[in-house]
Design an enzyme around this catalytic site. Sequence first.
Site, PDB file in Angstrom:
ATOM      1  N   LYS A  84       3.542   0.947   4.567  1.00 56.85           N
ATOM      2  CA  LYS A  84       2.401   1.474   3.834  1.00 56.85           C
ATOM      3  C   LYS A  84       2.311   2.985   4.026  1.00 56.85           C
ATOM      4  O   LYS A  84       2.898   3.561   4.946  1.00 56.85           O
ATOM      5  CB  LYS A  84       1.110   0.808   4.318  1.00 56.85           C
ATOM      6  N   THR A  85       1.499   3.629   3.208  1.00 59.50           N
ATOM      7  CA  THR A  85       1.458   5.083   3.151  1.00 59.50           C
ATOM      8  C   THR A  85       0.918   5.735   4.421  1.00 59.50           C
ATOM      9  O   THR A  85       1.566   6.580   5.026  1.00 59.50           O
ATOM     10  CB  THR A  85       0.624   5.530   1.939  1.00 59.50           C
ATOM     11  N   PHE A  86      -0.291   5.382   4.819  1.00 54.58           N
ATOM     12  CA  PHE A  86      -0.900   6.079   5.952  1.00 54.58           C
ATOM     13  C   PHE A  86      -0.194   5.782   7.271  1.00 54.58           C
ATOM     14  O   PHE A  86       0.052   6.714   8.055  1.00 54.58           O
ATOM     15  CB  PHE A  86      -2.392   5.767   6.012  1.00 54.58           C
TER      16      PHE A  86
END
Length: 445
Positions: free
Chosen positions: A98-100
């Site tokens: 995922k991004t974060f």
Amino acid sequence: MLRPLLPLAALAAVGGCAYPYTPPALSPVTQPAPPATNAPYTVPASAPAVQEARAPVTILVSIDGFRPDYLQRGVTPNLSRLAADGVSADMRPSFPSKTFPNHWTLVTGVRPDRHGIVANSFIDPARPDQTFTMDSDDPFWWNAAEPIWVTAEKAGISTATMFWPGANVAWGGTLGSGAHPVVEGGTRPSDWQQFNQAVTGHQRVSAVIDWLRRPAATRPQLVTLYFDTVDSAGHSYGPADARTTQAVADVDARIGELVQGLAGLNQSANLVIVADHGMAGTSSTRVIALDRILPPADARVFETGPYASFYPAPGRDAAVRAALLTRHAHMTCWAKANIPARFHYGANVRIPPYLCLANDGPGGAWAIEKTAPTKPREGGNHGYDNEAADMRALFIANGPAFQHGKRIGDFDNVDVAPLLRDLLRLPAGVGLDGDDRPFRGVLRR
């Protein structure tokens, strides 16, 4: 240690779902077309006879959701040339992809299970009435691992961040109380911009170049730059769609602008261009409906998509275990303590008690949702097994610190922060999950 590097005399030596978004209109490009084109960068025809001798800067660029195989689509002359003239690899994201979590890993050298940004959204038992979201800037959520710009600032190295998850946080600080609380203490980059998707890629590059126009005393030595449009297109249309390819072409043009701008300043730079994860094609025909497996009243379903996480309702843990921890078509479920060790995930208190991971393989990626879809949809997503081929992330390094034309083996993204430490002449980090071993054979000594 690397030897001190000479300034660059010519451009050729130059050689990161994501944030909440509104699906972009990608015809013909995701942003109003700036002056630069999607052509390979070129050296300006003439340059001033006498130019300032500039020490190399380090620029960390994230192109969110950029799969390495996007370079094979024939629309990336700038990125492809930087890769051919520098160092390239397929990079493994950390789980969850995922991004974060992965952006924080890239700048800390620590996996999500240790740095605490365990998902794009989560809760902490110490604050059960609060939820971390991609807008959260309270240092409480972020303070477990120090990002590279804080390390650099403490060493007297000026930094500037044109967007990066967590770069707007006063790291190490404490949010006060009251009706209008402010953060006490903490460290931020010397210059930073709060993320706003309306800021075009052209404007982002222009801001970086403007920072580098400054006199040496106030010029940043470490800069980050973030682009989100490739990820947004991948989510909206899927990785194979022509509109995603157009977004890839658009961001490549912005990379060309960056390199041209550096040449115009006679500014040598070590470019480290990464992605946080890849992208898998998804379809409403490949959905696992949780309400057919687990009664909704038995558990709070916290996340859904490539994986789902669960908090059992009071007194319903046994029922949740029985429903989830059995064989399922197209997904595998674990109690938190039994998540496979290769994921390096499951010890942090912020991870829910149960996790189910959807399959991503030759038959296509599946998704886990609360209920079956009611409308057909094709698109893309990430968050799958970080070993999956379509979760691989872009890695390109180009500049005076790097050898030319080198392809290295796959490596974990925890190794990027140690590389940045080398480029900035910072000491090796203590207690990191990564190191600089993948790059020792391709750095100029």
